[in-house]
Design a protein around this motif. Structure first.
Motif, PDB file in Angstrom:
ATOM      1  N   HIS A 145     -91.608 -14.332-117.811  1.00 19.90           N
ATOM      2  CA  HIS A 145     -92.114 -13.218-116.245  1.00 19.90           C
ATOM      3  C   HIS A 145     -92.375 -14.581-115.013  1.00 19.90           C
ATOM      4  O   HIS A 145     -91.345 -14.106-114.269  1.00 19.90           O
ATOM      5  CB  HIS A 145     -92.774 -12.377-116.426  1.00 19.90           C
TER       6      HIS A 145
ATOM      7  N   HIS B 113     -94.867  -2.969-110.142  1.00 21.87           N
ATOM      8  CA  HIS B 113     -94.692  -4.119-110.560  1.00 21.87           C
ATOM      9  C   HIS B 113     -93.014  -4.278-109.817  1.00 21.87           C
ATOM     10  O   HIS B 113     -92.474  -5.214-109.434  1.00 21.87           O
ATOM     11  CB  HIS B 113     -95.268  -5.142-111.998  1.00 21.87           C
TER      12      HIS B 113
ATOM     13  N   HIS C 147     -95.074  -9.806-102.673  1.00 15.42           N
ATOM     14  CA  HIS C 147     -95.128 -10.406-104.504  1.00 15.42           C
ATOM     15  C   HIS C 147     -94.805 -11.997-104.601  1.00 15.42           C
ATOM     16  O   HIS C 147     -95.593 -12.159-105.706  1.00 15.42           O
ATOM     17  CB  HIS C 147     -94.606  -9.215-105.177  1.00 15.42           C
TER      18      HIS C 147
ATOM     19  N   HIS D  19     -90.509  -6.465-107.332  1.00 19.13           N
ATOM     20  CA  HIS D  19     -89.274  -7.410-107.426  1.00 19.13           C
ATOM     21  C   HIS D  19     -87.945  -6.302-106.741  1.00 19.13           C
ATOM     22  O   HIS D  19     -86.982  -7.558-106.164  1.00 19.13           O
ATOM     23  CB  HIS D  19     -89.484  -8.087-109.052  1.00 19.13           C
TER      24      HIS D  19
ATOM     25  N   HIS E 152     -95.580 -15.692-107.172  1.00 18.85           N
ATOM     26  CA  HIS E 152     -94.132 -16.289-108.349  1.00 18.85           C
ATOM     27  C   HIS E 152     -94.739 -17.043-107.752  1.00 18.85           C
ATOM     28  O   HIS E 152     -94.242 -18.323-108.128  1.00 18.85           O
ATOM     29  CB  HIS E 152     -93.290 -15.095-107.915  1.00 18.85           C
TER      30      HIS E 152
HETATM   31 ZN   LIG Z   1     -93.401 -10.512-110.206  1.00 17.77          ZN
END
Ligand SMILES: [Zn+2]
Ligand SMILES: [Zn+2]
Length: 271
Positions: free
Chosen positions: A207, A111, A124, A115, A128
């Protein structure tokens, strides 16, 4: 231990779908009873998120027809002397537990790298882009991310020599934690208490903030300890949870088709 393993392997399908559907319905009810944020999730938005879950399940089935469990059984039968658990020769119960903890650690770093590395972020960022974080966001992952994650997990399972039953439990845990972490459910003080051990909805919502100082925190998936250990834990957002700006600045449209096309569009800002 053997009976637990037998139970898990013989009831894999029922266990996976039962836990997923049961938890989905329960969390939907809890989101209505005690929402953490005032937000309206349209049926279209909900269906669009669930469509990612269905699409990913189909793609992964085509990519690896027998799933990770059959891959592990096949590899361990062909190469019985390969794998960290074989070399360590731990008691079965302990090996089972060690594998679950190591796989969770792997997901933490996967993870974090999703990012930090621009190529991975392209995929990813689809996750988000959700501006209405809710239980359905737990299955909203771009198929590209799902496939990369499948390869990472397959390599880890082979290298570690993870027992088949531990893979099943890990995958059930994985889908349960994803639904739980994204739920718009207020646990009150219990959230802070649980955060000492596991990732909670408040911890994961932070997050999903648009602020980079917050979206680069709380990468954990199930155990919260990895964030404490690797210095990425943030307890409270800068603004109260009900006011956190979620989603991405450059992603005003978070429907199914634009989200699916997103990684293939020109450069995206980092997060
Ligand atoms: Zn994330
Ligand atoms: Zn998330």
């Amino acid at each position: 231990m053997t009976s637990v393993s037998e139970f898990l392997t013989t009831h894999e399908g029922a266990l996976r779908s039962g836990v997923f559907l049961g938890l989905l319905i329960l969390l939907l009810a809890l989101e209505r009873l005690r929402p953490r944020r005032e937000q309206h999730v349209s049926a279209r938005h909900f269906a669009s998120n669930l469509a990612f879950g269905v699409l990913n399940a189909l793609i992964l089935r085509v990519a690896l027809p027998g799933g990770l469990v059959l891959l592990a059984i096949g590899f361990q039968t062909a190469y019985p002397t390969i794998g960290l658990m074989v070399w360590l020769d731990l008691p079965k119960g302990l090996a089972f537990l060690v594998c679950l903890v190591l796989l969770d650690l792997l997901l933490y770093w996967q993870h974090r790298l999703f990012h930090q590395i621009e190529f991975f972020w392209k995929f990813h960022s689809a996750h988000h882009g959700d501006r209405n974080l809710n239980v359905s966001s737990g299955v909203r992952f771009h198929p590209g991310e799902a496939l990369i994650s499948l390869v990472v997990k397959a390599l880890a399972i082979v290298a570690l020599g993870v027992p088949a039953a531990a893979i099943i439990l890990f995958e059930v845990l994985l889908s349960a934690a994803a639904l739980f972490n994204h739920a718009n459910w207020s646990l009150g003080r219990l959230d802070g208490v649980l955060q000492k051990l596991i990732v909670t909805p408040d911890m994961h919502r932070l997050h999903h903030s648009r602020l980079e100082s917050e979206s680069r925190k709380n990468y954990g998936f199930f155990l919260s300890g990895w964030d404490y250990l690797f210095g990425s834990y943030k307890n409270q957002p800068d603004t109260p949870h009900k006011n956190i700006a979620l989603g991405l600045e450059d992603m005003p449209e978070d429907g199914f088709a634009p989200t699916l096309q997103r990684p293939f569009k020109p450069s995206l800002p980092k997060s």
